[in-house]
Design a protein around this motif. Sequence first.
Motif, PDB file in Angstrom:
ATOM      1  N   ARG A  27      17.145   3.867   4.243  1.00 32.09           N
ATOM      2  CA  ARG A  27      15.709   3.759   3.941  1.00 32.09           C
ATOM      3  C   ARG A  27      15.015   4.619   2.917  1.00 32.09           C
ATOM      4  O   ARG A  27      14.476   4.661   2.269  1.00 32.09           O
ATOM      5  CB  ARG A  27      14.840   2.964   4.973  1.00 32.09           C
ATOM      6  N   HIS A  28      15.186   5.836   3.680  1.00 28.63           N
ATOM      7  CA  HIS A  28      14.849   6.966   2.807  1.00 28.63           C
ATOM      8  C   HIS A  28      15.562   7.400   1.425  1.00 28.63           C
ATOM      9  O   HIS A  28      14.638   7.498   0.583  1.00 28.63           O
ATOM     10  CB  HIS A  28      14.984   8.373   3.920  1.00 28.63           C
ATOM     11  N   TYR A  29      16.576   6.971   1.378  1.00 29.67           N
ATOM     12  CA  TYR A  29      17.290   7.002   0.167  1.00 29.67           C
ATOM     13  C   TYR A  29      16.973   6.227  -0.829  1.00 29.67           C
ATOM     14  O   TYR A  29      16.648   6.431  -1.930  1.00 29.67           O
ATOM     15  CB  TYR A  29      18.902   7.009   0.250  1.00 29.67           C
ATOM     16  N   LEU A  30      16.599   4.838  -0.359  1.00 31.22           N
ATOM     17  CA  LEU A  30      16.115   3.894  -1.178  1.00 31.22           C
ATOM     18  C   LEU A  30      14.785   4.277  -1.497  1.00 31.22           C
ATOM     19  O   LEU A  30      14.349   4.067  -2.854  1.00 31.22           O
ATOM     20  CB  LEU A  30      16.126   2.403  -0.570  1.00 31.22           C
ATOM     21  N   ASP A  31      13.795   4.687  -0.858  1.00 29.86           N
ATOM     22  CA  ASP A  31      12.544   5.082  -1.356  1.00 29.86           C
ATOM     23  C   ASP A  31      12.633   6.272  -2.550  1.00 29.86           C
ATOM     24  O   ASP A  31      11.860   6.184  -3.220  1.00 29.86           O
ATOM     25  CB  ASP A  31      11.763   5.854  -0.171  1.00 29.86           C
ATOM     26  N   GLU A  32      13.335   7.213  -2.080  1.00 29.05           N
ATOM     27  CA  GLU A  32      13.690   8.241  -3.215  1.00 29.05           C
ATOM     28  C   GLU A  32      13.949   7.581  -4.503  1.00 29.05           C
ATOM     29  O   GLU A  32      13.861   8.207  -5.630  1.00 29.05           O
ATOM     30  CB  GLU A  32      14.584   9.285  -2.573  1.00 29.05           C
ATOM     31  N   ILE A  33      15.312   6.803  -4.384  1.00 27.95           N
ATOM     32  CA  ILE A  33      15.524   6.120  -5.778  1.00 27.95           C
ATOM     33  C   ILE A  33      14.464   5.208  -6.391  1.00 27.95           C
ATOM     34  O   ILE A  33      14.408   5.589  -7.747  1.00 27.95           O
ATOM     35  CB  ILE A  33      16.927   5.339  -5.291  1.00 27.95           C
ATOM     36  N   VAL A  34      13.778   4.521  -5.760  1.00 27.10           N
ATOM     37  CA  VAL A  34      12.663   3.991  -6.381  1.00 27.10           C
ATOM     38  C   VAL A  34      11.737   5.053  -7.044  1.00 27.10           C
ATOM     39  O   VAL A  34      11.385   4.594  -8.321  1.00 27.10           O
ATOM     40  CB  VAL A  34      11.843   3.022  -5.197  1.00 27.10           C
ATOM     41  N   MET A  35      11.493   6.033  -6.450  1.00 27.38           N
ATOM     42  CA  MET A  35      10.508   6.853  -6.802  1.00 27.38           C
ATOM     43  C   MET A  35      10.952   7.751  -8.129  1.00 27.38           C
ATOM     44  O   MET A  35      10.208   8.118  -9.044  1.00 27.38           O
ATOM     45  CB  MET A  35       9.807   7.689  -5.806  1.00 27.38           C
ATOM     46  N   ARG A  36      12.348   8.314  -7.930  1.00 24.00           N
ATOM     47  CA  ARG A  36      12.676   8.966  -9.141  1.00 24.00           C
ATOM     48  C   ARG A  36      14.253   8.965  -9.383  1.00 24.00           C
ATOM     49  O   ARG A  36      14.924   9.830  -9.728  1.00 24.00           O
ATOM     50  CB  ARG A  36      12.578  10.533  -8.624  1.00 24.00           C
ATOM     51  N   GLY A  37      14.514   7.475  -9.347  1.00 26.80           N
ATOM     52  CA  GLY A  37      15.943   7.275  -9.683  1.00 26.80           C
ATOM     53  C   GLY A  37      16.173   7.748 -11.198  1.00 26.80           C
ATOM     54  O   GLY A  37      15.627   7.778 -11.885  1.00 26.80           O
ATOM     55  N   GLU A  38      17.647   7.810 -11.343  1.00 23.18           N
ATOM     56  CA  GLU A  38      18.200   8.567 -12.610  1.00 23.18           C
ATOM     57  C   GLU A  38      17.744   7.696 -13.778  1.00 23.18           C
ATOM     58  O   GLU A  38      17.361   8.320 -14.791  1.00 23.18           O
ATOM     59  CB  GLU A  38      19.493   8.867 -12.508  1.00 23.18           C
ATOM     60  N   THR A  39      17.644   6.523 -13.763  1.00 19.22           N
ATOM     61  CA  THR A  39      17.340   5.525 -14.841  1.00 19.22           C
ATOM     62  C   THR A  39      16.772   4.214 -14.083  1.00 19.22           C
ATOM     63  O   THR A  39      16.721   4.148 -12.835  1.00 19.22           O
ATOM     64  CB  THR A  39      18.904   4.671 -14.887  1.00 19.22           C
ATOM     65  N   PRO A  40      16.165   3.363 -14.985  1.00 22.29           N
ATOM     66  CA  PRO A  40      15.332   2.333 -14.494  1.00 22.29           C
ATOM     67  C   PRO A  40      16.351   1.163 -13.740  1.00 22.29           C
ATOM     68  O   PRO A  40      15.608   0.643 -12.903  1.00 22.29           O
ATOM     69  CB  PRO A  40      14.714   1.636 -15.730  1.00 22.29           C
ATOM     70  N   GLU A  41      17.566   1.396 -14.187  1.00 27.24           N
ATOM     71  CA  GLU A  41      18.518   0.400 -13.365  1.00 27.24           C
ATOM     72  C   GLU A  41      18.575   0.933 -11.950  1.00 27.24           C
ATOM     73  O   GLU A  41      18.664  -0.067 -11.100  1.00 27.24           O
ATOM     74  CB  GLU A  41      19.707   0.281 -14.309  1.00 27.24           C
ATOM     75  N   TRP A  42      18.760   2.186 -11.616  1.00 26.23           N
ATOM     76  CA  TRP A  42      18.718   2.407 -10.386  1.00 26.23           C
ATOM     77  C   TRP A  42      17.431   1.940  -9.609  1.00 26.23           C
ATOM     78  O   TRP A  42      17.739   1.751  -8.373  1.00 26.23           O
ATOM     79  CB  TRP A  42      19.168   4.045 -10.168  1.00 26.23           C
ATOM     80  N   GLN A  43      16.559   2.498 -10.257  1.00 25.88           N
ATOM     81  CA  GLN A  43      15.191   2.100  -9.453  1.00 25.88           C
ATOM     82  C   GLN A  43      15.072   0.637  -9.115  1.00 25.88           C
ATOM     83  O   GLN A  43      14.700   0.439  -8.092  1.00 25.88           O
ATOM     84  CB  GLN A  43      13.838   2.660 -10.341  1.00 25.88           C
ATOM     85  N   GLU A  44      15.365  -0.108 -10.316  1.00 26.77           N
ATOM     86  CA  GLU A  44      15.173  -1.508  -9.794  1.00 26.77           C
ATOM     87  C   GLU A  44      16.206  -2.034  -8.698  1.00 26.77           C
ATOM     88  O   GLU A  44      16.037  -2.929  -7.922  1.00 26.77           O
ATOM     89  CB  GLU A  44      15.533  -2.359 -11.113  1.00 26.77           C
ATOM     90  N   TRP A  45      17.622  -1.406  -8.788  1.00 27.41           N
ATOM     91  CA  TRP A  45      18.544  -1.829  -7.650  1.00 27.41           C
ATOM     92  C   TRP A  45      18.052  -1.590  -6.475  1.00 27.41           C
ATOM     93  O   TRP A  45      18.021  -2.128  -5.466  1.00 27.41           O
ATOM     94  CB  TRP A  45      19.679  -0.935  -7.915  1.00 27.41           C
ATOM     95  N   ALA A  46      17.225  -0.303  -6.235  1.00 28.96           N
ATOM     96  CA  ALA A  46      16.806   0.372  -5.115  1.00 28.96           C
ATOM     97  C   ALA A  46      15.556  -0.711  -4.646  1.00 28.96           C
ATOM     98  O   ALA A  46      15.701  -1.012  -3.533  1.00 28.96           O
ATOM     99  CB  ALA A  46      16.245   1.724  -5.149  1.00 28.96           C
ATOM    100  N   ARG A  47      14.821  -0.984  -5.471  1.00 26.31           N
ATOM    101  CA  ARG A  47      13.604  -2.127  -5.053  1.00 26.31           C
ATOM    102  C   ARG A  47      14.181  -3.293  -4.487  1.00 26.31           C
ATOM    103  O   ARG A  47      13.901  -4.111  -3.530  1.00 26.31           O
ATOM    104  CB  ARG A  47      12.690  -2.519  -6.414  1.00 26.31           C
ATOM    105  N   LYS A  48      15.130  -4.052  -5.061  1.00 26.78           N
ATOM    106  CA  LYS A  48      15.978  -5.238  -4.631  1.00 26.78           C
ATOM    107  C   LYS A  48      16.571  -4.978  -3.327  1.00 26.78           C
ATOM    108  O   LYS A  48      16.477  -5.967  -2.500  1.00 26.78           O
ATOM    109  CB  LYS A  48      17.007  -5.592  -5.517  1.00 26.78           C
ATOM    110  N   GLN A  49      16.984  -3.898  -3.273  1.00 30.36           N
ATOM    111  CA  GLN A  49      17.875  -3.672  -1.792  1.00 30.36           C
ATOM    112  C   GLN A  49      16.674  -3.415  -0.794  1.00 30.36           C
ATOM    113  O   GLN A  49      16.963  -3.913   0.433  1.00 30.36           O
ATOM    114  CB  GLN A  49      18.567  -2.438  -1.862  1.00 30.36           C
ATOM    115  N   GLN A  50      15.575  -2.876  -1.207  1.00 35.06           N
ATOM    116  CA  GLN A  50      14.430  -2.945  -0.014  1.00 35.06           C
ATOM    117  C   GLN A  50      13.929  -4.122   0.114  1.00 35.06           C
ATOM    118  O   GLN A  50      13.510  -4.718   1.378  1.00 35.06           O
ATOM    119  CB  GLN A  50      13.208  -2.026  -0.865  1.00 35.06           C
ATOM    120  N   ALA A  51      13.751  -4.961  -0.845  1.00 37.71           N
ATOM    121  CA  ALA A  51      13.217  -6.484  -0.553  1.00 37.71           C
ATOM    122  C   ALA A  51      14.123  -7.099   0.186  1.00 37.71           C
ATOM    123  O   ALA A  51      13.624  -7.856   1.140  1.00 37.71           O
ATOM    124  CB  ALA A  51      13.215  -7.165  -1.741  1.00 37.71           C
ATOM    125  N   ARG A  52      15.521  -7.014   0.215  1.00 32.75           N
ATOM    126  CA  ARG A  52      16.315  -7.696   1.031  1.00 32.75           C
ATOM    127  C   ARG A  52      16.335  -7.090   2.549  1.00 32.75           C
ATOM    128  O   ARG A  52      16.556  -7.926   3.305  1.00 32.75           O
ATOM    129  CB  ARG A  52      17.828  -7.432   0.575  1.00 32.75           C
TER     130      ARG A  52
END
Length: 196
Positions: free
Chosen positions: A168-193
């Motif tokens: 959960r912490h990793y996903l939060d970090e990726i949403v906030m500062r993911g290397e690309t918008p694609e990574w940020q969107e991926w993390a948001r989807k994983q959080q929603a699931r």
Amino acid sequence: MTARTLGLVVAVALVAGLAGCGMSSKPPAGGPYSPVSEGDRDEAKAARLTKQAAALIDTKPDEAEKLLREALNADLYHGPAHNNLGVVYLAQGKLYEAAGEFEWARKVMPGHPDPRMNLAFTLELAGRTDDAISTYASALEVYPAHLPTMQALARLQLRAGRTDERTRHYLDEIVMRGETPEWQEWARKQQARAGP
């Protein structure tokens, strides 16, 4: 004759046999894994060759490999050369060789996360999921905020169904500062699931 004595006799016979055939148990001089003294190391040359190789890894990997081997001839303990040679081997599908180079790099660059992350990815490709997860985690131990490792570890944990309290912490970090918008969107989807 005891087993230990027999083992020594066989070892001595093997060495003598190799010497008689013109072969030596010593590694050849000048190879990238030959032992070198501190005075024989040329760190500046190794760094220069490694930088040249880095510019060629994607376009001319054979030339990059040659330069990296030269860099290791100049300085066996130049961690970036080992790491980059591992990347070349990984691209060639040589997982065993890549893992060996990443291990070398990890040992001579103990505070840097890249060799550990690369080794973990190699282990992941080899199907060694548990080892890959623990090696990704070790990269985060030496550099807790290393985002590429967080992304790789979270992705593997989710894919393998091995999430834990850190995911959960990793996903939060990726949403906030993911290397690309694609990574940020991926993390948001994983959080929603995963839900709240």
